[in-house]
Design a protein around this motif. Structure first.
Motif, PDB file in Angstrom:
ATOM      1  N   MET A   1       0.853  -1.197   0.000  1.00 43.04           N
ATOM      2  CA  MET A   1       0.000   0.000   0.000  1.00 43.04           C
ATOM      3  C   MET A   1       0.883   1.238   0.000  1.00 43.04           C
ATOM      4  N   GLN A   2       0.582   2.194  -0.801  1.00 40.86           N
ATOM      5  CA  GLN A   2       1.401   3.376  -0.937  1.00 40.86           C
ATOM      6  C   GLN A   2       1.050   4.390   0.132  1.00 40.86           C
ATOM      7  N   SER A   3       2.054   5.162   0.495  1.00 43.63           N
ATOM      8  CA  SER A   3       1.853   6.200   1.505  1.00 43.63           C
ATOM      9  C   SER A   3       1.201   7.408   0.877  1.00 43.63           C
ATOM     10  N   ALA A   4       0.332   8.067   1.644  1.00 42.14           N
ATOM     11  CA  ALA A   4      -0.383   9.229   1.116  1.00 42.14           C
ATOM     12  C   ALA A   4       0.431  10.490   1.180  1.00 42.14           C
ATOM     13  N   SER A   5       1.443  10.523   2.031  1.00 40.27           N
ATOM     14  CA  SER A   5       2.217  11.751   2.202  1.00 40.27           C
ATOM     15  C   SER A   5       3.683  11.465   1.960  1.00 40.27           C
ATOM     16  N   PRO A   6       4.212  11.767   0.788  1.00 38.71           N
ATOM     17  CA  PRO A   6       5.612  11.543   0.516  1.00 38.71           C
ATOM     18  C   PRO A   6       6.464  12.462   1.357  1.00 38.71           C
ATOM     19  N   PRO A   7       7.754  12.122   1.520  1.00 38.20           N
ATOM     20  CA  PRO A   7       8.611  12.979   2.328  1.00 38.20           C
ATOM     21  C   PRO A   7       8.733  14.363   1.730  1.00 38.20           C
ATOM     22  N   LEU A   8       8.839  15.345   2.600  1.00 38.76           N
ATOM     23  CA  LEU A   8       8.929  16.725   2.152  1.00 38.76           C
ATOM     24  C   LEU A   8      10.303  17.003   1.590  1.00 38.76           C
ATOM     25  N   PRO A   9      10.446  17.848   0.583  1.00 42.13           N
ATOM     26  CA  PRO A   9      11.744  18.211   0.071  1.00 42.13           C
ATOM     27  C   PRO A   9      12.505  18.995   1.115  1.00 42.13           C
ATOM     28  N   ALA A  10      13.720  18.564   1.395  1.00 43.63           N
ATOM     29  CA  ALA A  10      14.470  19.177   2.487  1.00 43.63           C
ATOM     30  C   ALA A  10      15.094  20.501   2.090  1.00 43.63           C
ATOM     31  N   ALA A  11      15.727  20.524   0.937  1.00 49.51           N
ATOM     32  CA  ALA A  11      16.489  21.718   0.577  1.00 49.51           C
ATOM     33  C   ALA A  11      15.668  22.727  -0.201  1.00 49.51           C
ATOM     34  N   LEU A 317      -4.596  10.138 -12.281  1.00 50.82           N
ATOM     35  CA  LEU A 317      -5.880   9.648 -11.795  1.00 50.82           C
ATOM     36  C   LEU A 317      -5.688   8.559 -10.748  1.00 50.82           C
ATOM     37  N   LYS A 318      -4.843   7.584 -11.049  1.00 53.95           N
ATOM     38  CA  LYS A 318      -4.675   6.469 -10.123  1.00 53.95           C
ATOM     39  C   LYS A 318      -4.047   6.924  -8.807  1.00 53.95           C
ATOM     40  N   HIS A 319      -2.993   7.709  -8.881  1.00 55.03           N
ATOM     41  CA  HIS A 319      -2.309   8.123  -7.656  1.00 55.03           C
ATOM     42  C   HIS A 319      -3.190   9.058  -6.835  1.00 55.03           C
ATOM     43  N   GLY A 320      -3.957   9.932  -7.492  1.00 52.60           N
ATOM     44  CA  GLY A 320      -4.829  10.826  -6.755  1.00 52.60           C
ATOM     45  C   GLY A 320      -5.883  10.075  -5.963  1.00 52.60           C
ATOM     46  N   LEU A 322      -5.770   6.916  -5.116  1.00 57.83           N
ATOM     47  CA  LEU A 322      -5.080   6.080  -4.139  1.00 57.83           C
ATOM     48  C   LEU A 322      -4.716   6.872  -2.888  1.00 57.83           C
ATOM     49  N   ASN A 323      -4.250   8.100  -3.059  1.00 54.99           N
ATOM     50  CA  ASN A 323      -3.900   8.937  -1.908  1.00 54.99           C
ATOM     51  C   ASN A 323      -5.119   9.225  -1.039  1.00 54.99           C
ATOM     52  N   LEU A 324      -6.231   9.597  -1.675  1.00 55.14           N
ATOM     53  CA  LEU A 324      -7.441   9.907  -0.910  1.00 55.14           C
ATOM     54  C   LEU A 324      -8.009   8.659  -0.247  1.00 55.14           C
ATOM     55  N   THR A 381       0.574  17.365   7.589  1.00 58.84           N
ATOM     56  CA  THR A 381       0.849  18.623   6.900  1.00 58.84           C
ATOM     57  C   THR A 381      -0.207  18.978   5.864  1.00 58.84           C
ATOM     58  N   GLY A 382      -1.051  18.026   5.493  1.00 62.72           N
ATOM     59  CA  GLY A 382      -2.026  18.276   4.435  1.00 62.72           C
ATOM     60  C   GLY A 382      -1.444  18.140   3.046  1.00 62.72           C
ATOM     61  N   LEU A 383      -0.147  17.769   2.955  1.00 56.51           N
ATOM     62  CA  LEU A 383       0.493  17.700   1.642  1.00 56.51           C
ATOM     63  C   LEU A 383      -0.054  16.552   0.810  1.00 56.51           C
ATOM     64  N   GLY A 384      -0.386  15.415   1.455  1.00 60.65           N
ATOM     65  CA  GLY A 384      -0.912  14.281   0.697  1.00 60.65           C
ATOM     66  C   GLY A 384      -2.228  14.615   0.012  1.00 60.65           C
TER      67      GLY A 384
END
Length: 428
Positions: A1-11, A317-320, A322-324, A381-384
């Motif tokens: 199962m994929q994560s809904a919130s990928p890691p935030l860009p650090a730099a 479409l698929k990733h959107g 899937l995230n929700l 964070t609401g990013l997902g």
């Protein structure tokens, strides 16, 4: 199962200012200050403390030359370094003003410039620090500045006027800096979120391309492996009872058949993951539901009795969806339902759960990036949700968030003439 919130860009979006920009602004300030003193001092004959003014200008020139010598022009100053440089510009301007009338000098409005630069390029903490320094300098100029250069006795301003001037300048510095800072921080957050969304989309596209490559490889390898299988069968029929080679030939035939089965499986999976095939909407939802097998709560698919329309199985479409769906699974009590509805005007996909629903104060802000722990439930964070909404809107969808009688509801809808299948056909 994929994560809904990928890691935030650090730099990405780290606040800072380029050395080239800082040097250019300071050269402009030095040129403007020098020209002003030349015109007013030499042209108009107003008396100035030339030694103090010359030392302040020389300090800026030396610092600028040092920057050019110590740093590449494309380098960036971040954090404390950038803060110290802008603080120097404030102090240098404050020294010049204190020698030439303080807050009665019309050029005192230039105190706004370094703070505004900080609000545009640096962090909130750095900008607040510069605002405090600027106000402190204004207080010092009000109390201890030298008289305004003048032919004869300089005019004496009423105390009430000086207090009003100080208040107006301090308010202008704080208000303009706060406004610019808010706009700048908002722009940085959206830039980070959009770049993260693009990275997610590129990853999905690469995975689809990898699936197509695997299908091509399976097809190309099928021919040579078929030949090997035929030869292995011939050898098996002739040498099956041979004491020396019978066992090896049997093993060769089994392994060749095993390779063919593996390639057939790769080809089937790759065809399912081929980029942008047209599939029925309920088929796509069943595929997404399978991603949550073994999850905390089951994910069910509800489809109408009539045949649902087809959609293009794009990465967006698929990733959107899937995230929700993943977000719904995390908060559901017993189940999540993925439903598709359609009529002559509209195609809609619903994601429903029986959890606590969206917090009422969060609903108006869903789809915005970086909501912060104070707004986002469970400290997210609401990013997902932002990424999912952005990807789905790229297909022409409208995403709505609401609470039902029990749990949260997300509706993703397209006008039938602009559905996800039609958009891809028109564009491709």
């Amino acid at each position: 199962m994929q994560s809904a919130s990928p890691p935030l860009p650090a730099a990405l979006g780290q606040p800072g200012v380029r050395v080239r920009t800082l040097v250019l602004i300071r050269w402009m300030a030095i040129a403007g200050q020098s020209l002003t003193f030349i015109i007013i001092g030499l042209g108009l004959g107003f008396p100035f403390p030339y030694f103090g003014i010359g030392c302040a200008l020389l300090a800026s020139v030396i610092l600028n030359l040092g920057l050019l010598y110590l740093y590449p022009r494309a380098a960036r100053l971040v954090g404390a370094e950038a803060l110290l440089h802008l603080a120097f510009d404030l102090v240098q301007l404050g020294v010049l003003l204190s020698l030439t009338g303080g807050i009665n000098n019309p050029f005192v409005v230039l105190m706004i410039v370094p703070v505004t630069v900080s609000a545009t390029l640096l962090s909130k903490r750095a900008t607040i620090a510069l605002m405090a320094i600027a106000v402190a300098i204004l207080i010092a100029e009000w109390l201890w500045a030298e008289p305004l250069p003048w032919k004869g006795t300089p005019p004496s301003m009423p105390v009430l006027y000086e207090v009003a001037t100080f208040a107006a300048l301090a308010f202008s510095i704080c208000f303009i800096a706060a406004y610019v800072l808010q706009v700048s921080l908002e722009a940085r957050r959206w830039q980070q979120a959009l770049v993260t969304t693009q990275a997610v989309l590129e990853r999905e596209t690469k995975m689809s391309a990898l699936g197509a490559l695997a299908a091509a490889a399976a097809h190309e390898l099928g021919g040579p492996l078929g030949t090997i299988t035929l030869i292995a069968k011939d050898l098996k029929s002739e040498l099956a009872n041979d004491e020396d080679f019978g066992g090896d030939v049997e093993l060769l035939a089994r392994e060749a058949e095993r390779c063919r089965a593996i390639l057939r499986g790769i080809a089937r999976r790759s065809e399912a993951d081929a980029p942008f095939p047209a599939v029925r909407a309920d088929t796509l939802l069943h595929e997404i539901a399978q991603s949550f097998e073994g999850a905390r709560v089951p994910v069910h698919v509800a489809a109408p009795a009539e045949r649902p329309p087809q959609v293009m199985r794009t990465p967006e479409l698929k990733h959107g969806i899937l995230n929700l769906a993943d977000n719904a699974v995390r908060y559901a009590s017993s189940e999540v339902v993925l439903a598709v509805t359609s009529d002559t005007d509209r195609l809609a996909i619903h994601i429903e759960d029986d959890g606590p629903g969206f917090p009422s104060d969060l609903l108006p802000h869903l789809g915005e990036p970086y909501l912060g722990p104070s707004r986002s439930r469970a400290g997210g964070t609401g990013l997902g949700v932002f990424i999912a909404t952005t990807l789905l809107e790229r297909t022409g969808a409208r995403v709505r968030f609401r609470n039902g009688s029990q749990g949260a509801r997300v509706e993703i809808s397209w006008p039938q003439r602009d559905g996800p299948a039609d958009k891809e056909e028109e564009g491709g």
